[in-house]
Design a protein around this motif. Structure first.
Motif, PDB file in Angstrom:
ATOM      1  N   LYS A 135       6.785  22.269   4.867  1.00 13.06           N
ATOM      2  CA  LYS A 135       7.743  23.285   4.463  1.00 13.06           C
ATOM      3  C   LYS A 135       8.597  22.833   3.275  1.00 13.06           C
ATOM      4  O   LYS A 135       9.635  23.429   2.997  1.00 13.06           O
ATOM      5  N   SER A 136       8.154  21.801   2.591  1.00 10.09           N
ATOM      6  CA  SER A 136       8.837  21.318   1.385  1.00 10.09           C
ATOM      7  C   SER A 136       7.926  21.532   0.186  1.00 10.09           C
ATOM      8  O   SER A 136       6.768  21.923   0.325  1.00 10.09           O
ATOM      9  N   GLU A 137       8.438  21.279  -1.004  1.00  6.54           N
ATOM     10  CA  GLU A 137       7.664  21.446  -2.224  1.00  6.54           C
ATOM     11  C   GLU A 137       7.822  20.225  -3.115  1.00  6.54           C
ATOM     12  O   GLU A 137       8.790  19.473  -3.018  1.00  6.54           O
ATOM     13  N   GLY A 138       6.846  20.044  -4.021  1.00  5.85           N
ATOM     14  CA  GLY A 138       6.922  18.970  -4.994  1.00  5.85           C
ATOM     15  C   GLY A 138       6.710  17.597  -4.382  1.00  5.85           C
ATOM     16  O   GLY A 138       6.131  17.444  -3.302  1.00  5.85           O
ATOM     17  N   PHE A 139       7.189  16.585  -5.090  1.00  8.78           N
ATOM     18  CA  PHE A 139       7.038  15.199  -4.640  1.00  8.78           C
ATOM     19  C   PHE A 139       8.085  14.874  -3.592  1.00  8.78           C
ATOM     20  O   PHE A 139       9.276  15.112  -3.795  1.00  8.78           O
ATOM     21  N   VAL A 140       7.642  14.338  -2.460  1.00 13.63           N
ATOM     22  CA  VAL A 140       8.556  13.906  -1.396  1.00 13.63           C
ATOM     23  C   VAL A 140       8.137  12.524  -0.937  1.00 13.63           C
ATOM     24  O   VAL A 140       6.963  12.293  -0.613  1.00 13.63           O
ATOM     25  N   LEU A 141       9.084  11.619  -0.916  1.00 13.53           N
ATOM     26  CA  LEU A 141       8.851  10.255  -0.431  1.00 13.53           C
ATOM     27  C   LEU A 141       9.389  10.149   0.990  1.00 13.53           C
ATOM     28  O   LEU A 141      10.539  10.529   1.261  1.00 13.53           O
ATOM     29  N   ALA A 142       8.578   9.659   1.893  1.00 10.38           N
ATOM     30  CA  ALA A 142       8.994   9.544   3.299  1.00 10.38           C
ATOM     31  C   ALA A 142      10.147   8.564   3.446  1.00 10.38           C
ATOM     32  O   ALA A 142      10.168   7.496   2.819  1.00 10.38           O
ATOM     33  N   ASP A 143      11.123   8.941   4.272  1.00 10.89           N
ATOM     34  CA  ASP A 143      12.251   8.050   4.566  1.00 10.89           C
ATOM     35  C   ASP A 143      12.720   8.299   6.003  1.00 10.89           C
ATOM     36  O   ASP A 143      12.051   8.992   6.773  1.00 10.89           O
ATOM     37  N   ALA A 144      13.866   7.753   6.336  1.00 11.10           N
ATOM     38  CA  ALA A 144      14.360   7.839   7.716  1.00 11.10           C
ATOM     39  C   ALA A 144      14.666   9.272   8.140  1.00 11.10           C
ATOM     40  O   ALA A 144      14.732   9.573   9.334  1.00 11.10           O
ATOM     41  N   ASN A 145      14.868  10.168   7.180  1.00  9.89           N
ATOM     42  CA  ASN A 145      15.198  11.559   7.501  1.00  9.89           C
ATOM     43  C   ASN A 145      13.972  12.469   7.499  1.00  9.89           C
ATOM     44  O   ASN A 145      14.107  13.685   7.673  1.00  9.89           O
ATOM     45  N   SER A 146      12.808  11.914   7.300  1.00  5.27           N
ATOM     46  CA  SER A 146      11.594  12.728   7.203  1.00  5.27           C
ATOM     47  C   SER A 146      11.196  13.297   8.553  1.00  5.27           C
ATOM     48  O   SER A 146      11.579  12.781   9.606  1.00  5.27           O
ATOM     49  N   SER A 147      10.407  14.369   8.487  1.00  8.16           N
ATOM     50  CA  SER A 147       9.887  15.009   9.695  1.00  8.16           C
ATOM     51  C   SER A 147       8.510  15.562   9.384  1.00  8.16           C
ATOM     52  O   SER A 147       8.082  15.593   8.214  1.00  8.16           O
ATOM     53  N   ALA A 148       7.819  16.043  10.424  1.00 11.40           N
ATOM     54  CA  ALA A 148       6.512  16.652  10.212  1.00 11.40           C
ATOM     55  C   ALA A 148       6.626  17.915   9.371  1.00 11.40           C
ATOM     56  O   ALA A 148       5.714  18.249   8.619  1.00 11.40           O
ATOM     57  N   GLU A 149       7.750  18.634   9.491  1.00 10.93           N
ATOM     58  CA  GLU A 149       7.946  19.844   8.690  1.00 10.93           C
ATOM     59  C   GLU A 149       8.094  19.513   7.204  1.00 10.93           C
ATOM     60  O   GLU A 149       7.640  20.260   6.344  1.00 10.93           O
ATOM     61  N   ILE A 150       8.712  18.375   6.893  1.00  6.38           N
ATOM     62  CA  ILE A 150       8.949  17.993   5.498  1.00  6.38           C
ATOM     63  C   ILE A 150       7.709  17.375   4.868  1.00  6.38           C
ATOM     64  O   ILE A 150       7.368  17.678   3.719  1.00  6.38           O
ATOM     65  N   LEU A 151       7.009  16.520   5.625  1.00  4.97           N
ATOM     66  CA  LEU A 151       5.868  15.784   5.068  1.00  4.97           C
ATOM     67  C   LEU A 151       4.520  16.417   5.385  1.00  4.97           C
ATOM     68  O   LEU A 151       3.545  16.192   4.656  1.00  4.97           O
ATOM     69  N   THR A 175       4.246   2.738   2.045  1.00  2.00           N
ATOM     70  CA  THR A 175       4.920   3.834   1.351  1.00  2.00           C
ATOM     71  C   THR A 175       4.094   5.105   1.523  1.00  2.00           C
ATOM     72  O   THR A 175       2.911   5.130   1.190  1.00  2.00           O
ATOM     73  N   VAL A 176       4.714   6.143   2.056  1.00  3.55           N
ATOM     74  CA  VAL A 176       4.030   7.411   2.291  1.00  3.55           C
ATOM     75  C   VAL A 176       4.690   8.486   1.442  1.00  3.55           C
ATOM     76  O   VAL A 176       5.920   8.648   1.487  1.00  3.55           O
ATOM     77  N   VAL A 232       0.832  -1.202   0.000  1.00  4.51           N
ATOM     78  CA  VAL A 232       0.000   0.000   0.000  1.00  4.51           C
ATOM     79  C   VAL A 232       0.868   1.254   0.000  1.00  4.51           C
ATOM     80  O   VAL A 232       1.915   1.307   0.662  1.00  4.51           O
ATOM     81  N   ALA A 233       0.410   2.263  -0.736  1.00  8.52           N
ATOM     82  CA  ALA A 233       1.022   3.590  -0.688  1.00  8.52           C
ATOM     83  C   ALA A 233      -0.062   4.616  -0.388  1.00  8.52           C
ATOM     84  O   ALA A 233      -1.210   4.464  -0.823  1.00  8.52           O
ATOM     85  N   THR A 234       0.293   5.646   0.374  1.00  8.14           N
ATOM     86  CA  THR A 234      -0.612   6.766   0.580  1.00  8.14           C
ATOM     87  C   THR A 234      -0.003   8.004  -0.074  1.00  8.14           C
ATOM     88  O   THR A 234       1.219   8.190  -0.073  1.00  8.14           O
ATOM     89  N   LEU A 235      -0.878   8.843  -0.625  1.00  7.43           N
ATOM     90  CA  LEU A 235      -0.430  10.083  -1.259  1.00  7.43           C
ATOM     91  C   LEU A 235      -1.345  11.210  -0.829  1.00  7.43           C
ATOM     92  O   LEU A 235      -2.569  11.125  -0.989  1.00  7.43           O
ATOM     93  N   SER A 236      -0.764  12.250  -0.242  1.00  7.67           N
ATOM     94  CA  SER A 236      -1.528  13.428   0.143  1.00  7.67           C
ATOM     95  C   SER A 236      -0.748  14.664  -0.287  1.00  7.67           C
ATOM     96  O   SER A 236       0.400  14.572  -0.740  1.00  7.67           O
ATOM     97  N   ARG A 237      -1.352  15.824  -0.128  1.00  6.61           N
ATOM     98  CA  ARG A 237      -0.626  17.046  -0.516  1.00  6.61           C
ATOM     99  C   ARG A 237       0.367  17.474   0.553  1.00  6.61           C
ATOM    100  O   ARG A 237       1.274  18.260   0.281  1.00  6.61           O
ATOM    101  N   GLY A 238       0.205  16.982   1.785  1.00  9.39           N
ATOM    102  CA  GLY A 238       1.107  17.387   2.849  1.00  9.39           C
ATOM    103  C   GLY A 238       0.828  18.808   3.293  1.00  9.39           C
ATOM    104  O   GLY A 238       1.677  19.691   3.224  1.00  9.39           O
ATOM    105  N   TYR A 239      -0.376  19.004   3.794  1.00  8.05           N
ATOM    106  CA  TYR A 239      -0.846  20.340   4.147  1.00  8.05           C
ATOM    107  C   TYR A 239       0.091  21.030   5.146  1.00  8.05           C
ATOM    108  O   TYR A 239       0.495  20.452   6.137  1.00  8.05           O
ATOM    109  N   LYS A 240       0.462  22.262   4.846  1.00  2.00           N
ATOM    110  CA  LYS A 240       1.321  23.118   5.672  1.00  2.00           C
ATOM    111  C   LYS A 240       2.742  22.575   5.841  1.00  2.00           C
ATOM    112  O   LYS A 240       3.458  22.985   6.757  1.00  2.00           O
TER     113      LYS A 240
END
Length: 339
Positions: free
Chosen positions: A80-96, A111-112, A70-78
């Motif tokens: 602080k990043s832009e474009g397509f971002v795939l969640a990984d070990a370095n992700s944070s609430a600010e990025i996603l 997959t998020v 399964v994968a989830t895809l959202s716009r990532g409301y608010k």
């Protein structure tokens, strides 16, 4: 505030006309929608916020991840990043964004990804080495550029879309007629003891020939942090600070409130500042801090002096959960076989 909303009614008519023209252009194929050879389930609503999309997405993850990647895809409301971002070990609430980051931490085998352009986001997911077998689109009911294979529309029990008006007089993002795109409707945040008569009355108000389900927010019996847990019964006897930055925090407060508890409310998806952290610590003093799961992912690494816990929630159905599960699994299974 209510008077102002009524005074803005002419703008609601204009906004409704604009969204209706847009939907007409998509319905007639004048504006192009893109389909993909993969099962795609869109979860969304007609209203602005507060219908429980994240618990419903999490329900679908639990259901589908037993059988599919399964994968989830959202716009990532608010975020602080832009474009397509795939969640990984370095992700944070600010990025996603807070909700995708919450799902990334909660479901490590899912997959998020985030992308305001859902079409591009899906294409990026399908180019991964480990391609998903089903994609869940979060808050994508109005995203007509992508044509999902299955649409789940949510409407809150205390704020039914069929009783609402267009923005800015009401909270509808588009006309009530948009509900006709739904393959099923879930009335969320119901009382656990909602009667069958009340359910039938709501179905009659909705008036559509699609399945209508009723769900409630099921609160955990314990609160948690990274190292420990406490039962709700235990913390009820302790003075605490209840902190929420969600659309409708009243049920959260009502479940935990007791004695001399202090409440602190922030806007939905609020980015906490240094001043906010100082306010939180001043309000908490020596009290425990209990917050929502969504807020916890933004607070847990801020080295607050007070101990912070979060209360998990999940979406549960009043009746017919087996029928709901079979409907979703049948759609995904049939779509997968027919690819």
């Amino acid at each position: 505030m209510i008077l102002l909303r009524y005074l803005l009614f002419p703008f609601a008519i204009l906004y409704g006309w604009i969204t209706s023209v847009r939907n007409f252009l998509y319905d007639r194929g004048i504006l192009k929608s893109y389909s993909f050879a993969i099962p795609i389930i869109a979860v969304g609503n007609l209203t602005v916020g507060g219908t429980g999309k994240t618990p419903q997405i999490e329900y679908l993850i639990r259901l589908l991840s037993l059988h599919y990647k399964v994968a989830t895809l959202s716009r990532g409301y608010k975020r602080k990043s832009e474009g397509f971002v795939l969640a990984d070990a370095n992700s944070s609430a600010e990025i996603l964004g807070d909700e995708p980051f919450q799902m990334h931490q909660k479901f490590p085998n899912t997959t998020v990804a985030v992308d305001a352009n859902r079409k591009n986001g899906i294409e990026q997911l399908l180019h991964l080495t480990e391609k998903p077998e089903v994609i869940l689109l979060d808050d994508a009911f109005q995203h007509r550029k992508v044509k999902a294979g299955f649409y789940i529309m949510l409407t809150a029990y205390n704020d039914l879309y069929c009783n609402d008006w267009m923005l800015p007089t009401g909270n509808l993002r588009e006309s009530r007629n948009g509900a006709r795109r739904a393959n099923m409707i879930i009335v969320t945040k119901c009382p656990k003891d909602i009667s069958e008569i009340a359910q039938q009355n709501i179905k009659q108000k909705i008036g559509l020939e699609v399945p209508v389900y009723f769900s409630f927010i099921d609160y955990d019996e314990s609160v948690y942090n990274e190292t420990e847990s406490k039962s709700v019964a235990e913390i009820k006897s302790v003075d605490k600070l209840l902190l929420a930055g969600i659309a409708k925090p009243e049920p959260f407060f009502g479940y935990l409130q007791s004695g001399n508890d202090t409440q602190l409310v922030f806007p939905d998806h609020h980015h906490f500042t240094e001043n906010d952290y100082k306010t939180i610590e001043d309000k908490a003093n020596t009290k425990l801090i209990i917050t929502t799961e969504k807020d916890y992912v933004r607070l847990k690494n801020q080295h607050l002096k007070a101990t912070v816990f979060y209360l998990p929630i999940k979406s549960s159905f009043i009746l017919d959960s087996d029928h709901f599960d079979k409907t979703i699994l049948n759609y995904v299974g049939t779509s997968t076989r027919n690819r």
